[in-house]
Design an enzyme around this catalytic site. Structure first.
Site, mmCIF file in Angstrom:
data_model
loop_
_atom_site.group_PDB
_atom_site.id
_atom_site.type_symbol
_atom_site.label_atom_id
_atom_site.label_comp_id
_atom_site.label_asym_id
_atom_site.label_seq_id
_atom_site.Cartn_x
_atom_site.Cartn_y
_atom_site.Cartn_z
ATOM 1 N N SER A 128 0.842 -1.198 0.000
ATOM 2 C CA SER A 128 0.000 0.000 0.000
ATOM 3 C C SER A 128 0.875 1.246 0.000
ATOM 4 O O SER A 128 1.825 1.353 0.786
ATOM 5 C CB SER A 128 -0.861 0.040 1.258
ATOM 6 O OG SER A 128 -1.645 -1.110 1.295
ATOM 7 N N CYS A 129 0.533 2.179 -0.872
ATOM 8 C CA CYS A 129 1.381 3.377 -0.993
ATOM 9 C C CYS A 129 0.834 4.551 -0.178
ATOM 10 O O CYS A 129 1.532 5.535 0.036
ATOM 11 C CB CYS A 129 1.514 3.764 -2.457
ATOM 12 S SG CYS A 129 -0.065 3.923 -3.269
ATOM 13 N N GLN A 130 -0.399 4.431 0.316
ATOM 14 C CA GLN A 130 -1.015 5.573 1.027
ATOM 15 C C GLN A 130 -0.144 6.123 2.161
ATOM 16 O O GLN A 130 -0.113 7.344 2.352
ATOM 17 C CB GLN A 130 -2.414 5.223 1.564
ATOM 18 C CG GLN A 130 -3.474 5.089 0.484
ATOM 19 C CD GLN A 130 -3.605 3.665 -0.029
ATOM 20 O OE1 GLN A 130 -2.701 2.856 0.167
ATOM 21 N NE2 GLN A 130 -4.707 3.338 -0.667
#
Ligand SMILES: C[S@@+](CC[C@H](N)C(=O)[O-])C[C@H]1O[C@@H](n2cnc3c(N)ncnc32)[C@H](O)[C@@H]1O
Length: 326
Positions: A81-83
């Site tokens: 996940s890049c968030q």
């Protein structure tokens, strides 16, 4: 059936709609994705619609050393996940709960008895300066890997789209004295020729369905990134495409001669501006024409989200080639 010794066994973590799998297919190598793991049921359904029953619903932070050892995989691909790391997010990094699963993988990798020969990681630009990235370097080094990092955007390899991403390529050391690895990545700083957008467009598009609504043009017209089919650039398509205006991806101006700025000043909005279709974005991102999602019943909105989370297959495949074949 007896398994071939030379076949590359792959574990695809954070598999989404299978970008990593499609990228490997472009390499013409003998490989088998043994397991793909994601917590998004729709993504898993689409993955399996394309590749058979490979994707399973697991929370990666619950995977154990025993499970990973039993898979005996030579390559792990990860696009966590890049968030936690995005420029526009809160940038909580490793303190963000969505970072936990990747930290879990970093914790159990050193304990594994069957370590993959290769690891391929993808994340957003900005990840490289995070505490998690530092941890990742530390763990890989301590676990016997040489590691190479690169920032790359599709336009650097001739694709009319920007999607700057960080990539980490790790390979188990060949011997004790090997300390660093500097693969000669054969990418120019800028591609000499970028194929114009019209190479990626559908022959026929339902304008009624894809037009940018007049109220959006009235309120936010000046914030849109507008490109023409003859252009050789477009903005990164994100998961918010079509429902967020700024920074979520370009829109297409189908009437080549209209001066859009002048038209906005004159309050004219009959401009033939449309969103890219799902298929067009998939094409720009390197998904093959055979890529299918129809059986899953996914809406266009859901597909824009999933593609926005996915990867540029051309770029990833070029890097996987460097990792696996050079
Ligand atoms: C950046 S996207 C990766 C997309 C993928 N490479 C593709 O081509 O579609 C991250 C994916 O990780 C999944 N994910 C996030 N946290 C997870 C977890 N703890 N366990 C399993 N999957 C997770 C999300 O559902 C999402 O599909």
């Amino acid at each position: 059936m007896e398994e071939k010794k030379s076949q590359l066994r792959v574990l695809e973590l954070y598999s989404g709609i299978g970008g990593m799998h499609f990228a490997l297919q472009k390499l013409n190598i003998d490989f088998k994705v043994v397991l793909a793991v994601d917590i998004n049921p729709l993504a898993n359904q689409i993955y399996n619609e394309n590749f058979g029953k490979i994707a399973k619903h697991y929370d990666i932070s619950t995977l154990t050393k025993e499970q990973l050892d039993a898979l005996r995989c030579d390559l792990w691909t990860l696009s966590p996940s890049c968030q936690p790391y995005t420029r526009l997010g809160k940038q909580q990094g490793h303190a963000d709960p969505r970072a936990a699963a990747f930290l879990h993988v970093l914790e159990i990798l050193p304990t594994c008895s069957y370590k993959p020969k290769f690891i391929f990681i993808e994340n957003v630009f900005g990840f490289e300066t995070s505490w998690t990235a530092e941890k990742c370097r530390e763990v890989l080094k301590a676990s016997g890997y040489v590691f190479h990092e690169v920032l790359l955007s599709p336009f650097q390899i001739g694709i009319p789209n920007s999607r700057l991403r960080w990539y980490g390529l790790a390979r188990l050391k060949r011997d004790e004295i090997e300390n660093s690895w500097n693969p000669k990545l054969s990418f120019p700083d800028k591609a000499e020729t970028i194929r114009p957008i019209n190479n990626y467009l559908d022959k026929e598009v339902n304008m009624e369905k894809h037009s940018v609504p007049v109220d959006i043009l009235q309120k936010y017209g000046h914030q849109l990134d507008i490109v023409k089919p003859s252009d050789t650039h477009s903005c990164c398509f994100t998961r918010g495409y079509t429902h967020l205006v700024q920074g979520s991806g370009s829109v297409l101006q189908m009437s080549d001669h209209e001066d859009i700025k002048k038209a906005f000043l004159e309050n004219r909005y009959d401009l033939c501006l449309r969103y890219f279709t799902v298929r067009e974005i998939a094409r720009i991102m390197g998904f093959p024409e055979e890529f299918t999602w129809q059986a899953s019943g996914a809406s266009d909105k859901a597909m824009y989200r999933l593609l926005g989370n996915s990867i540029n297959i051309h770029v990833v495949s070029a890097l996987q080639k460097e990792l696996l074949m050079n």
